[in-house]
Design a protein around this motif. Sequence first.
Motif, PDB file in Angstrom:
ATOM      1  N   GLY A   1       0.799  -1.216   0.000  1.00  0.00           N
ATOM      2  CA  GLY A   1       0.000   0.000   0.000  1.00  0.00           C
ATOM      3  C   GLY A   1       0.837   1.274   0.000  1.00  0.00           C
ATOM      4  N   ASP A   2       0.710   2.064  -1.049  1.00  0.00           N
ATOM      5  CA  ASP A   2       1.330   3.397  -1.128  1.00  0.00           C
ATOM      6  C   ASP A   2       0.578   4.198  -2.190  1.00  0.00           C
ATOM      7  OD1 ASP A   2       2.296   2.573  -3.635  1.00  0.00           O
ATOM      8  OD2 ASP A   2       4.253   2.031  -2.844  1.00  0.00           O
ATOM      9  N   SER A   3       1.087   5.363  -2.513  1.00  0.00           N
ATOM     10  CA  SER A   3       0.385   6.234  -3.459  1.00  0.00           C
ATOM     11  C   SER A   3       0.278   5.618  -4.850  1.00  0.00           C
ATOM     12  CB  SER A   3       1.101   7.588  -3.547  1.00  0.00           C
ATOM     13  OG  SER A   3       2.454   7.415  -3.949  1.00  0.00           O
ATOM     14  N   SER A   4       1.222   4.743  -5.217  1.00  0.00           N
ATOM     15  CA  SER A   4       1.209   4.148  -6.559  1.00  0.00           C
ATOM     16  C   SER A   4       0.160   3.053  -6.709  1.00  0.00           C
ATOM     17  CB  SER A   4       2.593   3.580  -6.894  1.00  0.00           C
ATOM     18  OG  SER A   4       2.907   2.475  -6.069  1.00  0.00           O
ATOM     19  N   THR A   5      -0.277   2.460  -5.586  1.00  0.00           N
ATOM     20  CA  THR A   5      -1.268   1.378  -5.651  1.00  0.00           C
ATOM     21  C   THR A   5      -2.629   1.793  -5.106  1.00  0.00           C
ATOM     22  OG1 THR A   5      -0.541   0.519  -3.491  1.00  0.00           O
ATOM     23  CG2 THR A   5       0.520  -0.402  -5.470  1.00  0.00           C
ATOM     24  N   PHE A   6      -2.778   3.066  -4.708  1.00  0.00           N
ATOM     25  CA  PHE A   6      -4.033   3.540  -4.132  1.00  0.00           C
ATOM     26  C   PHE A   6      -5.161   3.412  -5.152  1.00  0.00           C
ATOM     27  CE2 PHE A   6      -7.137   6.878  -3.100  1.00  0.00           C
ATOM     28  CZ  PHE A   6      -7.416   6.535  -1.790  1.00  0.00           C
ATOM     29  N   ILE A   7      -6.329   2.984  -4.692  1.00  0.00           N
ATOM     30  CA  ILE A   7      -7.484   2.797  -5.569  1.00  0.00           C
ATOM     31  C   ILE A   7      -8.188   4.143  -5.744  1.00  0.00           C
ATOM     32  CG2 ILE A   7      -9.653   1.545  -5.913  1.00  0.00           C
ATOM     33  CD1 ILE A   7      -8.549  -0.640  -4.075  1.00  0.00           C
ATOM     34  N   THR A   8      -7.794   4.863  -6.768  1.00  0.00           N
ATOM     35  CA  THR A   8      -8.356   6.204  -7.006  1.00  0.00           C
ATOM     36  C   THR A   8      -9.818   6.128  -7.427  1.00  0.00           C
ATOM     37  OG1 THR A   8      -7.492   6.140  -9.263  1.00  0.00           O
ATOM     38  CG2 THR A   8      -6.103   7.180  -7.587  1.00  0.00           C
ATOM     39  N   ALA A   9     -10.217   5.017  -8.033  1.00  0.00           N
ATOM     40  CA  ALA A   9     -11.601   4.856  -8.504  1.00  0.00           C
ATOM     41  C   ALA A   9     -12.496   4.286  -7.417  1.00  0.00           C
ATOM     42  CB  ALA A   9     -11.621   3.965  -9.744  1.00  0.00           C
ATOM     43  N   ASN A  10     -12.185   4.530  -6.147  1.00  0.00           N
ATOM     44  CA  ASN A  10     -13.037   4.024  -5.071  1.00  0.00           C
ATOM     45  C   ASN A  10     -14.355   4.801  -5.048  1.00  0.00           C
ATOM     46  OD1 ASN A  10     -13.079   6.121  -2.663  1.00  0.00           O
ATOM     47  ND2 ASN A  10     -10.972   6.137  -3.457  1.00  0.00           N
TER      48      ASN A  10
ATOM     49  N   TRP B   1     -15.804  -3.900   1.272  1.00  0.00           N
ATOM     50  CA  TRP B   1     -14.902  -3.265   0.303  1.00  0.00           C
ATOM     51  C   TRP B   1     -14.281  -1.973   0.813  1.00  0.00           C
ATOM     52  CZ3 TRP B   1     -12.888  -6.099  -3.152  1.00  0.00           C
ATOM     53  CH2 TRP B   1     -13.588  -7.156  -3.734  1.00  0.00           C
ATOM     54  N   TYR B   2     -14.913  -1.307   1.800  1.00  0.00           N
ATOM     55  CA  TYR B   2     -14.299  -0.089   2.330  1.00  0.00           C
ATOM     56  C   TYR B   2     -13.106  -0.399   3.234  1.00  0.00           C
ATOM     57  CZ  TYR B   2     -17.616  -1.177   6.121  1.00  0.00           C
ATOM     58  OH  TYR B   2     -18.362  -1.805   7.113  1.00  0.00           O
ATOM     59  N   GLN B   3     -12.748  -1.674   3.364  1.00  0.00           N
ATOM     60  CA  GLN B   3     -11.535  -2.041   4.091  1.00  0.00           C
ATOM     61  C   GLN B   3     -10.345  -2.250   3.145  1.00  0.00           C
ATOM     62  OE1 GLN B   3     -13.949  -5.145   6.476  1.00  0.00           O
ATOM     63  NE2 GLN B   3     -12.363  -4.500   7.911  1.00  0.00           N
ATOM     64  N   PHE B   4     -10.569  -2.040   1.867  1.00  0.00           N
ATOM     65  CA  PHE B   4      -9.497  -2.161   0.871  1.00  0.00           C
ATOM     66  C   PHE B   4      -9.282  -0.804   0.195  1.00  0.00           C
ATOM     67  CE2 PHE B   4     -11.516  -6.360   1.062  1.00  0.00           C
ATOM     68  CZ  PHE B   4     -10.422  -7.168   1.298  1.00  0.00           C
ATOM     69  N   TRP B   5      -8.058  -0.292   0.294  1.00  0.00           N
ATOM     70  CA  TRP B   5      -7.748   1.002  -0.314  1.00  0.00           C
ATOM     71  C   TRP B   5      -6.600   0.922  -1.318  1.00  0.00           C
ATOM     72  CZ3 TRP B   5     -11.262   4.571   0.270  1.00  0.00           C
ATOM     73  CH2 TRP B   5     -12.096   4.528   1.400  1.00  0.00           C
ATOM     74  N   PHE B   6      -6.047  -0.251  -1.512  1.00  0.00           N
ATOM     75  CA  PHE B   6      -4.903  -0.413  -2.407  1.00  0.00           C
ATOM     76  C   PHE B   6      -5.051  -1.692  -3.226  1.00  0.00           C
ATOM     77  CE2 PHE B   6      -3.606   1.608   1.549  1.00  0.00           C
ATOM     78  CZ  PHE B   6      -3.009   2.782   1.106  1.00  0.00           C
ATOM     79  N   TYR B   7      -4.535  -1.659  -4.436  1.00  0.00           N
ATOM     80  CA  TYR B   7      -4.376  -2.880  -5.206  1.00  0.00           C
ATOM     81  C   TYR B   7      -3.112  -3.601  -4.736  1.00  0.00           C
ATOM     82  CZ  TYR B   7      -7.758  -0.807  -8.469  1.00  0.00           C
ATOM     83  OH  TYR B   7      -8.881  -0.240  -9.023  1.00  0.00           O
TER      84      TYR B   7
END
Length: 301
Positions: free
Chosen positions: A186-195, A235-241
């Motif tokens: 998890g970091d800025s490069s893997t953050f799920i922007t389309a949440n 799903w709100y417990q996942f913020w990164f790919y």
Amino acid sequence: MKTIIYIFSLGALLLLAASCGKTSVEIDSSTYQPKIVINALLEPGQTVQGIKLTRNFPVGETIDVNSCNLTSAVAMMRDESAQTDYPLTFDPQTESFYEATGSLRIGHNKTYSFTVQAEIDGKALQASAKTTTPGSGFSIDAAKSVPEFIHYRDFEIDGQPVLPTLVYNLTGGVGLYALSIQSLEGDSSTFITANPFGVKLEELEPQQLYEMRFSQAWDLFESRSSGQAELEIFWYQFWFYGNYQCVLYAGDRNYWHFIQTYDDVQDVDGNLRQPLMYIDGDGIGLFGSAARDTLNFRLLP
């Protein structure tokens, strides 16, 4: 078994704070009492290791981290069924105590007691505690749980999101099944922007982004000691790919009660209460036991 997920929003916390009463408790040096701080969790199938023994300090005192560990403490573990004592040794590299011979391996459904003596601020202190470990048979059923690869917010035919689920085998002597979820990348490069929750990467502080790597959930036990149960992850417990690690703990009464009370010490009327800590004498903290199992998977777009 129904899953009880504890998620606190900022709004809920503010509402709770507004409804709380005020306390008149004043903490100063006169209220300070030296205590042995115990952090120990025994795991069936493992040797005794990683037992942290530290001390508390008066409010406002400058803390020297090098003086936190009770390196000279005399600690002992006892196998109650065998009536055998095992002295513990301090390891300076891990800054924790362990059973040096490796001959004490923790069993299932067995009772172990712990005693410690230490000197703090010129006072001789002692504390003791006891735990009964969970029974055998606990495990995650990987064949019925989250597969190795899943897609973010995958949908069923009826348009409802499919929730990742952990299926696990129950066992006796357990008060709480606690799940730890960690994004390993998890970091800025893997953050799920389309949440779909309106959380924007550019509005997050670095510390917030780091904390979003971790999530938790737990099941309160239903008095069943066999069969299977399910624990859904929202799903709100996942913020990164990327790769995730789920660790499921089957904890005894001590673990259960401490986890649910250590960060909740004030009633809505403002009265303060102490967390549930089954430690006698001059000690605070946790001495408990828990079995655990791990499941890894990868979250794809």
